[in-house]
Design a protein around this motif. Structure first.
Motif, PDB file in Angstrom:
ATOM      1  N   ALA A  15       0.800  -1.201  -0.002  1.00 43.73           N
ATOM      2  CA  ALA A  15      -0.085  -0.004   0.114  1.00 43.73           C
ATOM      3  C   ALA A  15       0.896   1.206  -0.032  1.00 43.73           C
ATOM      4  O   ALA A  15       0.662   2.402  -0.769  1.00 43.73           O
ATOM      5  N   TYR A  16       1.901   1.250   0.734  1.00 46.86           N
ATOM      6  CA  TYR A  16       2.803   2.487   0.931  1.00 46.86           C
ATOM      7  C   TYR A  16       3.371   2.765  -0.612  1.00 46.86           C
ATOM      8  O   TYR A  16       3.549   3.885  -0.989  1.00 46.86           O
ATOM      9  N   PHE A  17       3.920   1.783  -1.287  1.00 46.07           N
ATOM     10  CA  PHE A  17       4.448   1.876  -2.348  1.00 46.07           C
ATOM     11  C   PHE A  17       3.686   2.031  -3.569  1.00 46.07           C
ATOM     12  O   PHE A  17       3.838   2.932  -4.628  1.00 46.07           O
ATOM     13  N   SER A  18       2.316   1.669  -3.412  1.00 47.92           N
ATOM     14  CA  SER A  18       1.195   1.914  -4.403  1.00 47.92           C
ATOM     15  C   SER A  18       0.896   3.484  -4.221  1.00 47.92           C
ATOM     16  O   SER A  18       0.801   4.345  -5.243  1.00 47.92           O
ATOM     17  N   CYS A  19       0.709   3.969  -3.152  1.00 50.51           N
ATOM     18  CA  CYS A  19       0.599   5.529  -3.002  1.00 50.51           C
ATOM     19  C   CYS A  19       1.845   6.185  -3.573  1.00 50.51           C
ATOM     20  O   CYS A  19       1.865   7.238  -4.191  1.00 50.51           O
ATOM     21  N   ALA A  20       2.979   5.693  -3.425  1.00 51.40           N
ATOM     22  CA  ALA A  20       4.151   6.444  -3.801  1.00 51.40           C
ATOM     23  C   ALA A  20       4.246   6.465  -5.487  1.00 51.40           C
ATOM     24  O   ALA A  20       4.594   7.372  -6.178  1.00 51.40           O
ATOM     25  N   ILE A  21       3.647   5.402  -5.962  1.00 49.29           N
ATOM     26  CA  ILE A  21       3.784   5.221  -7.356  1.00 49.29           C
ATOM     27  C   ILE A  21       2.413   6.309  -7.807  1.00 49.29           C
ATOM     28  O   ILE A  21       3.006   6.939  -8.833  1.00 49.29           O
ATOM     29  N   TRP A  22       1.524   6.289  -7.185  1.00 47.70           N
ATOM     30  CA  TRP A  22       0.469   7.511  -7.392  1.00 47.70           C
ATOM     31  C   TRP A  22       0.846   8.559  -7.470  1.00 47.70           C
ATOM     32  O   TRP A  22       0.797   9.593  -8.345  1.00 47.70           O
ATOM     33  N   ALA A  23       1.712   8.981  -6.499  1.00 42.69           N
ATOM     34  CA  ALA A  23       2.118  10.379  -5.963  1.00 42.69           C
ATOM     35  C   ALA A  23       3.166  10.603  -7.267  1.00 42.69           C
ATOM     36  O   ALA A  23       3.188  11.936  -7.805  1.00 42.69           O
ATOM     37  N   HIS A  24       4.005   9.773  -7.778  1.00 36.43           N
ATOM     38  CA  HIS A  24       4.738  10.208  -8.873  1.00 36.43           C
ATOM     39  C   HIS A  24       4.144  10.244 -10.038  1.00 36.43           C
ATOM     40  O   HIS A  24       4.519  11.126 -10.837  1.00 36.43           O
ATOM     41  N   ILE A  25       3.225   9.549 -10.466  1.00 40.26           N
ATOM     42  CA  ILE A  25       2.504   9.588 -11.621  1.00 40.26           C
ATOM     43  C   ILE A  25       1.683  10.908 -11.620  1.00 40.26           C
ATOM     44  O   ILE A  25       1.807  11.452 -12.644  1.00 40.26           O
ATOM     45  N   ARG A  26       1.206  11.401 -10.546  1.00 37.16           N
ATOM     46  CA  ARG A  26       0.356  12.753 -10.546  1.00 37.16           C
ATOM     47  C   ARG A  26       1.365  13.866 -10.827  1.00 37.16           C
ATOM     48  O   ARG A  26       1.166  14.617 -11.272  1.00 37.16           O
ATOM     49  N   ALA A  27       2.665  13.691 -10.178  1.00 38.68           N
ATOM     50  CA  ALA A  27       3.513  14.883 -10.136  1.00 38.68           C
ATOM     51  C   ALA A  27       4.407  14.851 -11.542  1.00 38.68           C
ATOM     52  O   ALA A  27       5.118  15.672 -11.634  1.00 38.68           O
ATOM     53  N   GLY A  28       4.156  13.685 -12.285  1.00 42.70           N
ATOM     54  CA  GLY A  28       4.834  13.384 -13.774  1.00 42.70           C
ATOM     55  C   GLY A  28       6.331  13.078 -13.228  1.00 42.70           C
ATOM     56  O   GLY A  28       7.072  13.465 -14.417  1.00 42.70           O
TER      57      GLY A  28
END
Length: 118
Positions: free
Chosen positions: A79-92
C-alpha cells in the motif's frame, strides 16, 4: 487462516531492504531527496517515512514467528509503495529513480506477498 511464512527469507529480505532504506533516509542521499522533492513531499514530514519503514521492517521480522503478521506488514508495504507510485504519476516524476526505486520496491513487495502466502 494465514500462518507463519514457510519461506522466511522473503520477508526477512524485504525487512533488510526497508531497514537500509530507512537508515539512508536519516541523511538522504541526493537520489532519495530528489525523489521526495519531485513529488512535492514536504521536508518537515520526511521523518514519517522513516518511521513507517522501520515499523514495516519490525512487522516483517516479527511476522516470521507471529501468525498473519508478515502478510499484514507486507500488505502495508504494498500500500505504501502503491501510494508512492500514484504520487509520482500525479507529479509527472516517472524517470529512472521512479522506475528503479519506486516500482522496484513495489515489485519486491508483491513477490514477498506471494512468498508469504504460499
Amino acid at each position: 487462516m494465514i500462518l507463519v511464512p514457510t519461506w522466511w527469507i522473503a520477508p526477512a529480505f524485504l525487512a533488510a531492504v526497508l531497514l537500509v532504506d530507512a537508515i539512508l533516509s536519516l541523511r538522504p542521499p541526493a537520489f532519495i531527496a530528489e525523489c521526495l522533492r519531485s513529488v512535492h513531499f514536504p521536508e518537515d514530514w520526511w521523518w514519517v517515512l522513516i518511521v513507517v519503514k522501520l515499523l514495516a521492517a519490525v512487522g516483517l521480522i516479527a511476522g516470521i514467528w507471529i501468525p498473519g503478521l508478515a502478510a499484514a506488514a507486507t500488505a502495508g508495504v504494498i500500500a505504501y509503495f502503491s501510494c508512492a507510485i500514484w504520487a509520482h504519476i500525479r507529479a509527472g516524476a516517472t524517470g529512472m529513480a521512479f522506475r528503479v526505486n519506486c516500482l522496484g520496491m513495489w515489485v519486491l513487495s508483491c513477490v514477498t506477498m506471494v512468498c508469504v502466502l504460499v
